[in-house]
Motif scaffolding. Structure first.
Motif, mmCIF file in Angstrom:
data_model
loop_
_atom_site.group_PDB
_atom_site.id
_atom_site.type_symbol
_atom_site.label_atom_id
_atom_site.label_comp_id
_atom_site.label_asym_id
_atom_site.label_seq_id
_atom_site.Cartn_x
_atom_site.Cartn_y
_atom_site.Cartn_z
ATOM 1 N N SER A 1 0.846 -1.190 0.000
ATOM 2 C CA SER A 1 0.000 0.000 0.000
ATOM 3 C C SER A 1 0.879 1.236 0.000
ATOM 4 O O SER A 1 1.616 1.492 0.943
ATOM 5 C CB SER A 1 -0.910 0.000 1.234
ATOM 6 O OG SER A 1 -1.601 1.230 1.340
ATOM 7 N N ALA A 2 0.822 2.007 -1.095
ATOM 8 C CA ALA A 2 1.651 3.207 -1.208
ATOM 9 C C ALA A 2 0.851 4.477 -0.966
ATOM 10 O O ALA A 2 1.382 5.478 -0.504
ATOM 11 C CB ALA A 2 2.305 3.270 -2.586
ATOM 12 N N ALA A 3 -0.442 4.458 -1.314
ATOM 13 C CA ALA A 3 -1.323 5.608 -1.088
ATOM 14 C C ALA A 3 -2.733 5.057 -0.905
ATOM 15 O O ALA A 3 -3.239 4.322 -1.744
ATOM 16 C CB ALA A 3 -1.266 6.581 -2.264
ATOM 17 N N SER A 4 -3.373 5.411 0.199
ATOM 18 C CA SER A 4 -4.669 4.829 0.544
ATOM 19 C C SER A 4 -5.790 5.357 -0.339
ATOM 20 O O SER A 4 -5.649 6.363 -1.033
ATOM 21 C CB SER A 4 -4.980 5.086 2.016
ATOM 22 O OG SER A 4 -5.029 6.479 2.265
ATOM 23 N N GLY A 5 -6.920 4.660 -0.281
ATOM 24 C CA GLY A 5 -8.078 5.029 -1.074
ATOM 25 C C GLY A 5 -8.429 3.929 -2.067
ATOM 26 O O GLY A 5 -7.764 2.882 -2.127
#
Length: 573
Positions: free
Chosen positions: A7-11
């Motif tokens: 996971s590098a950037a949530s959403g």
């Protein structure tokens, strides 16, 4: 099919895949007559000029769309172009081997990359990534090769690539690229950092993903859990649309907390403040409801330029942020923390085998007091306009602290003699990022006004594990009992002397760590501006009694994963 990564950037994002094709450049080797050698050199110099022009344009675009700190990535690329060791080696090879410039660029680049690969150093690894990007740009100019322009994507897509260079990421239109998936990379890679800044859900390190997906296939990106789903069922599509709506609604709901206090239900005020690198970041901190600045990274004023910033330029930069927050909110300015992975080419600093443990931060400032004094004058002058606090980085001994304060006192006397106003009671503190200082916190607490714990370095120095090294990244453990005990010791030592303790490392913005830190008595949490409202929401539902209970319980555990899972379970109760 479902695949997992990091996971590098949530959403959440849903849409058709857009595959960024492999852009490997084939370089042929050919002989050059002696009469044409100068022409090859001229071709190389023209390619250097065009590549530098490209990067300046991309840097400016990134500064406007992503932010100044992220845009500094391209300063590193420009510095590679300007490095005489790199360009000089290419010119020497053209002449000595009588070969075409394209082959010389590729050959020299490969030599440098082979050398970098033999070194276990994250600074060198980052330079390797920069070198690949720069050499590819040079070769495209030399060969007249155009590439896919990501800025020309016309529909909403999930961008899938083997890797994304910073140049690629800077060209993204966030209204069109709604999600990112890459084959390689980690949370600390340049593209991951920029994806988070642009708030594009991203999953990286999905092995062989380019071979498992085709352009146009429907993809779900779950940036929160670190997974992607290719050709999902209608039920899964509906489920993730609901998750997406819920996530967006949560973000809108958080905006209601901007003007509300960071106070626990039992009436304990918690200071949630922000880390910034420039005045523009200060505006983002204000917009996100930060109650001050806990870390102003001043080194970004020194980077991406050909000479040191003047006293006046620094003064204006510090003053502008101070005025954003007024006299009631703190602005903690860290003195120059250059060295390690942050070089200033115009300082001609020595090459080191391990720059993170070398000539950097306060060590550089105490050696180059001319630079240090100029910065201190600017900080002191700006202190007349608000609640500025000064913080020294990378302090290891009491003697260093005393030497720094002696320089500060000399500068104060200069300003008094010149009748220049400043806050004579300006607080002075240190970053606690070296274990030796954490162990000696009781002695340091007698001589400082505050502590700020820099967990990024404290954790890796405590565990003797480079957090950027994938093979030992499992040892970068914020919830390791040794780390938690050091943090507790620092807080207790400071409080005995009536001093406050902040934290400005990544751990301060970790919602799982927050209950433990609050329970241990941490006074201030300094984090990225985008994390402030999430932290405030948690603080407003967490009683101090509950936080202390959690902290006491985890200090009896000895397994980091057990600690992390326990906190998550307790917060769901």
């Amino acid at each position: 099919m479902e695949y997992t990564g990091i996971s590098a950037a949530s959403g959440y994002a849903l849409g058709p895949a857009f595959l960024l094709q492999d852009r490997q450049i084939q370089v042929l080797k050919s002989e050059v007559t002696k009469e044409n050698l100068d022409s090859e050199i001229l071709r190389f110099e023209e390619a250097l000029r065009k590549a530098a022009q490209d990067l300046e344009e991309i840097k400016e675009r990134a500064r406007q769309t992503i932010g100044s700190e992220e845009a500094e990535i391209f300063t590193a690329h420009i510095l590679v172009l300007q490095d005489p060791e790199y360009s000089g080696a290419i010119k020497d090879m053209i002449r000595s081997e009588a070969r075409n410039v394209e082959w010389a660029v590729q050959a020299v680049t490969d030599q440098f990359l082979e050398l970098f690969a033999s070194m276990d150093n994250d600074y060198i690894r980052e330079r390797a990534a920069d070198l690949r990007d720069v050499s590819s740009r040079l070769l495209r100019h030399l060969l007249g090769i155009s590439t896919q322009s990501l800025s020309e994507i016309t529909e909403k897509v999930i961008l899938v690539a083997y890797d994304l260079t910073p140049s690629d990421t800077a060209q993204l239109d966030r209204d069109k690229v709604v999600g990112i998936v890459t084959n390689i990379g980690g949370r600390t890679s340049h593209s991951a950092i920029m994806a988070r800044s642009m708030e594009i859900p991203a999953v990286v390190g999905v092995q062989d993903i380019m071979e498992k997906i085709k352009s146009g296939e429907f993809v779900i990106v779950d940036g929160s859990e670190g997974k992607i789903i290719v050709n999902p069922t209608e039920d899964l599509i509906q489920l993730y649309k609901e998750k997406q709506l819920s996530y967006e609604a949560q973000r809108e709901e958080l905006k209601k907390l901007v003007q509300l206090p960071s106070m626990t239900p039992d009436g304990i005020q918690v200071e949630l403040i922000a880390n910034i690198g420039n005045p523009k970041d200060g505006l983002a901190a204000v917009e996100n409801g930060a109650e001050g600045i806990g870390l102003y990274r001043t080194e970004f004023l020194y980077m991406g330029r050909e000479a040191l910033p003047s006293e006046e330029e620094q003064f204006e930069a510090y003053k502008s942020v101070t005025e954003m927050f007024g006299r009631e909110h703190p602005v903690v300015i860290r003195s120059l923390d250059i060295g390690g992975d942050k070089e200033l080419p115009y300082l001609d600093m020595p090459k080191e085998m391990n720059p993170f443990l070398g000539y950097r931060a306060i060590r550089l400032c105490l050696d180059r007091t001319d630079i240090f004094r100029t910065q201190l004058r600017a900080i002191l002058r700006a202190s007349a306009y608000g609640n500025i606090k000064l913080m020294y980085p990378m302090i290891a001994t009491l003697e260093e602290l005393r030497k720094a304060n002696k320089v500060l006192e000399t500068v104060k006397q200069e300003l008094l003699a010149e009748a220049i106003p400043f806050n004579k009671g300006m607080e002075v503190g240190i970053m606690v990022e070296i274990p030796a200082v954490a162990v000696m916190a009781d002695r340091f607490a007698r001589e400082v006004d505050f502590f700020s714990i820099g967990t990024n370095d404290l954790i890796q120095y405590t565990m003797a594990a480079d957090r950027m090294n994938e093979t030992v990244s499992y040892l970068y453990q914020p919830f390791n009992l040794a780390v938690l005990r050091l943090i507790r010791s620092v807080i207790e030592s400071a409080h005995k002397e009536g001093k406050r303790v902040a934290m400005c490392g990544e751990m301060a913005g970790d919602l799982t760590a927050l209950p433990i830190l609050l329970g241990l008595g941490l006074d201030e949490f300094s984090m990225s501006a985008s994390s402030v409202l999430l932290a405030r929401a948690l603080v407003r539902q967490l009683t101090m009694k509950k936080a202390r209970s959690i902290a006491e319980a985890v200090l009896e555990m000895d397994n980091p994963l057990e600690i992390e899972n326990f906190v998550k379970q307790e917060m769901q109760c």
